[in-house]
Scaffold this active site. Structure first.
Site, PDB file in Angstrom:
ATOM      1  N   ASN A 150       0.798  -1.225   0.000  1.00  0.00           N
ATOM      2  CA  ASN A 150       0.000   0.000   0.000  1.00  0.00           C
ATOM      3  C   ASN A 150       0.835   1.281   0.000  1.00  0.00           C
ATOM      4  O   ASN A 150       0.391   2.326   0.419  1.00  0.00           O
ATOM      5  CB  ASN A 150      -1.022  -0.030   1.144  1.00  0.00           C
ATOM      6  CG  ASN A 150      -0.365  -0.316   2.470  1.00  0.00           C
ATOM      7  OD1 ASN A 150       0.864  -0.245   2.578  1.00  0.00           O
ATOM      8  ND2 ASN A 150      -1.142  -0.612   3.483  1.00  0.00           N
TER       9      ASN A 150
ATOM     10  N   HIS B 203       3.403   4.197   4.701  1.00  0.00           N
ATOM     11  CA  HIS B 203       3.042   3.966   6.101  1.00  0.00           C
ATOM     12  C   HIS B 203       2.760   5.327   6.722  1.00  0.00           C
ATOM     13  O   HIS B 203       3.421   6.301   6.397  1.00  0.00           O
ATOM     14  CB  HIS B 203       4.212   3.309   6.855  1.00  0.00           C
ATOM     15  CG  HIS B 203       4.042   3.379   8.344  1.00  0.00           C
ATOM     16  ND1 HIS B 203       3.260   2.499   9.036  1.00  0.00           N
ATOM     17  CD2 HIS B 203       4.509   4.267   9.266  1.00  0.00           C
ATOM     18  CE1 HIS B 203       3.262   2.821  10.325  1.00  0.00           C
ATOM     19  NE2 HIS B 203       4.021   3.898  10.486  1.00  0.00           N
TER      20      HIS B 203
HETATM   21  P1  IDP Z   1      -1.750   0.734   8.645  1.00  0.00           P
HETATM   22  O1  IDP Z   1      -0.472   0.661   7.827  1.00  0.00           O
HETATM   23  O2  IDP Z   1      -2.911   1.272   7.857  1.00  0.00           O
HETATM   24  O3  IDP Z   1      -1.563   1.453   9.971  1.00  0.00           O
HETATM   25  P2  IDP Z   1      -1.588  -1.819  10.067  1.00  0.00           P
HETATM   26  O4  IDP Z   1      -2.734  -2.646  10.563  1.00  0.00           O
HETATM   27  O5  IDP Z   1      -0.716  -1.148  11.076  1.00  0.00           O
HETATM   28  O6  IDP Z   1      -2.180  -0.782   8.999  1.00  0.00           O
HETATM   29  O7  IDP Z   1      -0.713  -2.804   9.180  1.00  0.00           O
HETATM   30  C1  IDP Z   1       0.596  -2.505   8.800  1.00  0.00           C
HETATM   31  C2  IDP Z   1       0.831  -2.962   7.373  1.00  0.00           C
HETATM   32  O8  IDP Z   1       0.670  -4.378   7.278  1.00  0.00           O
HETATM   33  C3  IDP Z   1      -0.164  -2.418   6.365  1.00  0.00           C
HETATM   34  O9  IDP Z   1       0.137  -1.102   5.924  1.00  0.00           O
HETATM   35  C4  IDP Z   1      -0.094  -3.430   5.253  1.00  0.00           C
HETATM   36  O10 IDP Z   1       1.053  -3.239   4.426  1.00  0.00           O
HETATM   37  C5  IDP Z   1       0.066  -4.727   6.036  1.00  0.00           C
HETATM   38  N1  IDP Z   1      -1.232  -5.363   6.341  1.00  0.00           N
HETATM   39  C6  IDP Z   1      -2.117  -4.998   7.294  1.00  0.00           C
HETATM   40  N2  IDP Z   1      -3.198  -5.802   7.329  1.00  0.00           N
HETATM   41  C7  IDP Z   1      -2.981  -6.720   6.368  1.00  0.00           C
HETATM   42  C8  IDP Z   1      -3.752  -7.864   5.915  1.00  0.00           C
HETATM   43  O11 IDP Z   1      -4.841  -8.179   6.410  1.00  0.00           O
HETATM   44  N3  IDP Z   1      -3.204  -8.590   4.894  1.00  0.00           N
HETATM   45  C9  IDP Z   1      -2.002  -8.267   4.337  1.00  0.00           C
HETATM   46  N4  IDP Z   1      -1.250  -7.227   4.730  1.00  0.00           N
HETATM   47  C10 IDP Z   1      -1.728  -6.456   5.721  1.00  0.00           C
HETATM   48 MG    MG Z   2      -0.359   0.834  11.560  1.00  0.00          MG
END
Ligand code: IDP
Ligand code: MG
Length: 183
Positions: free
Chosen positions: A130, A133
């Site tokens: 994505n 961060h």
């Molecule tokens: P955020 O980056 O929007 O704060 P977080 O839950 O902290 O989201 O997750 C960190 C990173 O882990 C995400 O940006 C994404 O790259 C990856 N990620 C989070 N949830 C998933 C998932 O359900 N499947 C695959 N990758 C995930």
């Molecule tokens: Mg996060």
């Protein structure tokens, strides 16, 4: 009488990482341009080669997640380039402003006009690539900024600091032989 809810105007910091896919896709300029709509200040910036230790510490809250190993490989640059651009944004409600432009975690569910909605994808291995961060809340932002930056790498010492006497080996540019001789 109902108390009127005041919108907090607290000055915050927010760590933004342009992840390896963002760098490989040459999105740095676009992302910084989009984030400039927030009118926040950039108070720190550097390119980092992410070690396993840094990656695991940064994503410590996801240690139990099924995608953790893939996520560590992703942020370390196994799939793109071994570089991340780390930025610290500062200003009123910085976290909310940044995360609105960044968009939801899942790029398929993110607002299509957000950075993640525009440029993110889900890989066949199931990782949310994505592109960026952004810190989620103020305590996390403080923890993350302290993990990625030393106080002297930020233009403002945004958190409390202390001075310690240490002995370190520092790298310098090597002087060319002809310059040395002419001295
Ligand atoms: P955020 O980056 O929007 O704060 P977080 O839950 O902290 O989201 O997750 C960190 C990173 O882990 C995400 O940006 C994404 O790259 C990856 N990620 C989070 N949830 C998933 C998932 O359900 N499947 C695959 N990758 C995930
Ligand atoms: Mg996060």
């Amino acid at each position: 009488m109902k108390k009127q809810q005041k919108k907090s105007k607290e000055v915050e910091q927010c760590l933004v990482l342009i992840k390896p896919d963002g760098l490989v896709k040459s999105l740095t300029g676009n992302i910084i341009t989009e984030l400039s709509d927030t009118e926040l200040k950039i108070v720190g910036a550097k390119v980092v080669q992410v070690t396993r230790e840094l990656a695991e510490e940064h994503y410590q809250h996801l240690k139990e997640a099924a995608f953790f190993d893939e996520l560590i490989k992703y942020i370390m640059g196994h799939y793109h380039t071994r570089r991340v651009l780390a930025l610290v944004y500062q200003g009123e409600n910085a976290i909310e402003k940044v995360r609105k432009i960044v968009g939801a975690t899942n790029p398929e569910k993110a607002d299509p006009t957000s950075i993640r909605g525009k440029y993110g994808r889900i890989t066949s291995a199931g990782v949310f690539e994505n592109v960026v961060h952004a810190s989620e809340n103020a305590p996390e932002a403080e923890r993350e900024i302290k993990l990625w930056f030393r106080p002297d790498e930020l233009v403002y010492t945004v958190f409390d600091t202390e001075v310690k006497e240490v002995k370190i080996d520092k790298m310098f540019w090597k002087e060319k032989e002809e310059v040395k001789k002419s001295k």
